[in-house]
Scaffold this active site. Structure first.
Site, PDB file in Angstrom:
ATOM      1  CB  SER A 136      -0.970  -0.028   1.195  1.00  0.00           C
ATOM      2  OG  SER A 136      -1.957   0.981   1.058  1.00  0.00           O
ATOM      3  CD  GLU A 240      -1.975  -2.510  -3.966  1.00  0.00           C
ATOM      4  OE1 GLU A 240      -3.196  -2.631  -3.704  1.00  0.00           O
ATOM      5  OE2 GLU A 240      -1.233  -1.705  -3.388  1.00  0.00           O
ATOM      6  CG  HIS A 310      -5.240  -2.602  -0.108  1.00  0.00           C
ATOM      7  ND1 HIS A 310      -4.469  -2.208  -1.182  1.00  0.00           N
ATOM      8  CD2 HIS A 310      -5.005  -1.714   0.888  1.00  0.00           C
ATOM      9  CE1 HIS A 310      -3.802  -1.114  -0.840  1.00  0.00           C
ATOM     10  NE2 HIS A 310      -4.101  -0.799   0.409  1.00  0.00           N
TER      11      HIS A 310
END
Length: 340
Positions: A136, A240, A310
């Site tokens: 992230s 992502e 995630h």
């Protein structure tokens, strides 16, 4: 001294010719983790809101056979950040400098890692290579440190992640066993006629080789133009994201396209975009449409659906390691160990 119009245009051309990407550095592999090693928990982005969350991370790492140390400022709070930039950067520098620490794991993502990049001691990090793992917002540190030092960094679980058998298996094989891992989605249709969950979607067939680079799309795209991004030439780009409207995903992938990133890569892997469904407005594109517009025309091997993002079950993906992707099978195979 006077300048002609021609001189002026030559100056502009020279300025525009400044390389957009950093040249590749010699890769530095961190030492592998062993039972009894110490893993430091740091807070480079969002704060640790509860002691219980940190304690669960400590117990998870202990269950893997590690000792733990908690960085000085993990429980600090400065708005949505785990303390000031100076203190968060000091924790990272201190953990790299501490010879008793063997690996560094972020507790949370959130936002704030990019603010630390000018404050890190890259010479110190280069002299003391060790595993840095997270995902992230931690993407900023993974990319920045790799670009500045050549240290292989790890896109993998944070302290608050779910340490299930799938995640632990890839963490252990990659960071402890030093295997040249094959990253392959689960093959489980349960009691259904065909597999529904964790499918892969081949965008362009074929195989490609290159160094793995990537991470969170939002973080990466907002770093464009900085000196904290690596060379993209012949790389395997993995991405992502979470909670982004499709038009924002379109905008960010377009940014990579306009910056020349997509032209340079050898292959493309998209993981999961959690909660990225089309908006309610009339005529919204889907993420499949965005890939059809921007990725398929590249005619380079590409697929989506990898266990990166995630999600509770995730790969540990090393940045800077040579790998081969197979868009037909939906796999990534490391061609060398990520640790030494």
């Amino acid at each position: 001294m006077s300048f002609s119009r021609r001189n002026f245009l030559q100056m502009l051309t020279a300025a525009a010719a400044v390389p957009a990407f950093r040249p590749p550095l010699s890769v530095i592999k961190p030492p592998r983790l062993k039972p009894g090693d110490t893993v430091a928990l740091v807070g480079p982005a969002a704060p640790a809101f509860t002691h219980e969350t940190v304690q669960v991370a400590v117990e998870s790492l202990q269950a893997l056979g590690f000792k733990t140390v908690i960085a000085k400022h993990v429980f600090d709070r400065y708005g949505y950040l785990a303390g000031t930039d100076a203190d968060r950067a000091a924790d990272l520098n201190a953990m790299f400098a501490d010879s008793s620490v063997n690996a560094i794991m972020a507790m949370h993502g959130g936002w704030g890692c990019a603010r630390l990049l000018p404050l890190l001691d890259y010479n110190l990090i280069r002299r003391n290579p060790k595993i840095l793992v997270g995902y992230s917002d931690i993407t900023a540190l993974l990319l920045g440190i790799y670009a500045q030092t050549g240290l292989v960094t790890m896109h993998g679980p944070v302290g608050s992640a779910t340490f299930n058998p799938f995640t632990v298996n890839y963490f252990r094989q990659t960071l402890m066993d030093g295997q040249a891992v094959l990253m392959d989605n689960p093959h489980d249709k349960g009691d259904l006629l065909t597999q529904v969950k964790d499918r892969i979607d081949t965008l362009n067939p074929g195989k490609a080789r290159g160094r793995l680079v990537g991470g969170n799309l939002t973080v990466l795209s907002h770093m464009m133009g900085s000196k904290y991004l690596p060379d993209w030439k012949d790389s395997l780009l993995f991405l992502e994201d979470i909670g982004e409207d499709v038009y924002r995903m379109d905008r960010m992938i377009t940014q990579l396209k306009l910056a020349g990133v997509l032209d340079q890569i050898s292959g493309f892997v998209f993981g999961k975009c959690t909660d990225c469904e089309p908006g309610k407005g009339y005529g919204s594109l889907t993420l499949e449409d965005v890939f059809r517009d921007h990725i398929i025309p590249l005619k380079k091997p590409a697929y989506s659906g990898a266990m990166i993002g995630h999600i509770t079950h995730k790969f540990t993906v090393p940045l800077g390691i040579e790998a081969e992707m197979d868009a037909n099978a939906g796999t990534i195979r490391l061609l060398e160990p990520a640790v030494r």
